[in-house]
Scaffold this active site. Sequence first.
Site, short mmCIF file in Angstrom:
data_model
loop_
_atom_site.label_atom_id
_atom_site.label_comp_id
_atom_site.label_asym_id
_atom_site.label_seq_id
_atom_site.Cartn_x
_atom_site.Cartn_y
_atom_site.Cartn_z
N TYR A 158 28.47 52.18 48.55
CA TYR A 158 27.87 53.40 49.10
C TYR A 158 27.97 53.35 50.63
O TYR A 158 27.60 52.35 51.24
CB TYR A 158 26.42 53.47 48.61
CG TYR A 158 25.62 54.61 49.17
CD1 TYR A 158 26.07 55.93 49.10
CD2 TYR A 158 24.39 54.38 49.77
CE1 TYR A 158 25.32 56.97 49.61
CE2 TYR A 158 23.63 55.41 50.28
CZ TYR A 158 24.10 56.71 50.21
OH TYR A 158 23.34 57.74 50.71
N ASP A 213 24.55 45.37 42.99
CA ASP A 213 23.95 46.70 42.92
C ASP A 213 24.33 47.28 41.56
O ASP A 213 25.49 47.62 41.31
CB ASP A 213 24.51 47.55 44.07
CG ASP A 213 23.87 48.93 44.14
OD1 ASP A 213 23.43 49.44 43.09
OD2 ASP A 213 23.83 49.50 45.25
N1 LCS Z 1 23.43 51.93 45.89
C1 LCS Z 1 24.21 52.84 45.32
C2 LCS Z 1 25.26 52.40 44.35
C3 LCS Z 1 24.06 54.19 45.64
O1 LCS Z 1 24.87 55.08 45.05
C4 LCS Z 1 23.07 54.57 46.58
C5 LCS Z 1 22.85 55.97 46.97
C6 LCS Z 1 22.28 53.56 47.15
C7 LCS Z 1 22.49 52.25 46.78
C8 LCS Z 1 21.20 53.87 48.14
O2 LCS Z 1 20.07 54.32 47.45
P1 LCS Z 1 18.97 55.29 48.08
O3 LCS Z 1 18.51 54.63 49.32
O4 LCS Z 1 19.63 56.60 48.34
O5 LCS Z 1 17.92 55.33 47.02
N2 LCS Z 1 23.92 56.82 46.60
C9 LCS Z 1 24.05 58.08 46.91
C10 LCS Z 1 25.22 58.81 46.65
O6 LCS Z 1 26.23 58.40 46.12
N3 LCS Z 1 25.06 60.04 47.12
O7 LCS Z 1 23.83 60.20 47.70
C11 LCS Z 1 23.09 58.97 47.61
#
Ligand code: LCS
Length: 390
Positions: free
Chosen positions: A111, A183
């Site tokens: 990400y 992750d």
């Molecule tokens: N890890 C993965 C695989 C993610 O896709 C995301 C957010 C995060 C960590 C971070 O998490 P958050 O802090 O947003 O809860 N992914 C997003 C995406 O692909 N589009 O918008 C957010």
Amino acid sequence: MSHKDLDMKSRCVHAGIEPEPKGAVVPPIYQTSTFSFKSAAHGAALFQGKEKGYIYTRLGNPTIEAMERAVADLEGGYDGMACSSGMAAIHTVLATFLHAGDHVVSSESVYGPVTSLLNTVMARLGIETTFVDSSNTAAVAAAIRPETKLIHVETPGNPTLVVTDLAAVAALAHKAGARLMVDNTFLSPVLQQPLALGADIVIHSLTKFINGHADVVGGIIVPKTEADYKAIRATLSLVGSTLGPHDAFLVHRGLKTLCLRMARSCENALKIAEWLDAHPAVEWVRYPYLASDPQHELSRRQAKGGGGVVSFGLNGGFKAGVKMMESVELFALAVSLGGVESLIQHPASMTHANMKPELREQAGISDGLVRISVGIEDADELIADLERGL
Ligand code: LCS
């Protein structure tokens, strides 16, 4: 009866739930910032850790703990630590284990903000990161240095859906005296259990499949060992990027239907991926459970399903991507993923827009790449909607 003996379908419903004094079937929401002590001696015993109990919600709260226990149970970890976001979960682990002079190996397909976190906040503290194609185990091995303390991978990776061989990379990490953090946001413990494959720490953006209803931002850290749990909890209590009780309640409610939602998302995503694969306007499709996927065999070995995210490249490149965004009606044009509703996004102009174009290209994020998060709607209606955009 131990929950651990039950099938995942039953565990999703019952994990983390303990008998409640008033007989409530659903854990109550302890919407309180602080807890009163019975006496000065009681307060002192709690602070000294001589008695178990609650002091202050940043340090622990029954509603949050129920959800933490539930996710840790499904992942097979020691216990969970809920965070205010997935990014907070990743940062808390980095802040716990890394010191100036240490080195991190990260998959290059993560990400976007994770790349930025490592390249800015962590780099300023004297922690260097090497980004590698983690689907190539030899490349991971070559990137490891004597100072490497942590390997971080997302598998499947966002947004390329590149898959990492977790058992092989865990073995490399341990040989080097480093920890492997995985992750597991894209597959959830229902489909993939990294700790059983050798990982030391699993993190999630709870925002995605685990909550599943696109109404909470949250994260969680699940380490395998008690020692790592204690070290990370100490950091989290000081850094304070914890989750609130009401959000924890919503996540725990969402978790109960994780198996059902995941099964439907996987079924829909595979059907859509197969349809896209045969479409003349589509250059390529990546979905781990697609028979033509280059890492199909590894995915089948390592995970029980392909998940709900599909990436594909349009022959028409950037322009075709924009046209698609403007044509769909049932898919919402939005970032994030893992909810009951289907979403569509264009990484080159959104999540990975801040990445240098050459680095984006190197990480496999071409201008025509479109990512969809497939929800639980009717698959044929979703296909008809995509057809409008092709
Ligand atoms: N890890 C993965 C695989 C993610 O896709 C995301 C957010 C995060 C960590 C971070 O998490 P958050 O802090 O947003 O809860 N992914 C997003 C995406 O692909 N589009 O918008 C957010």
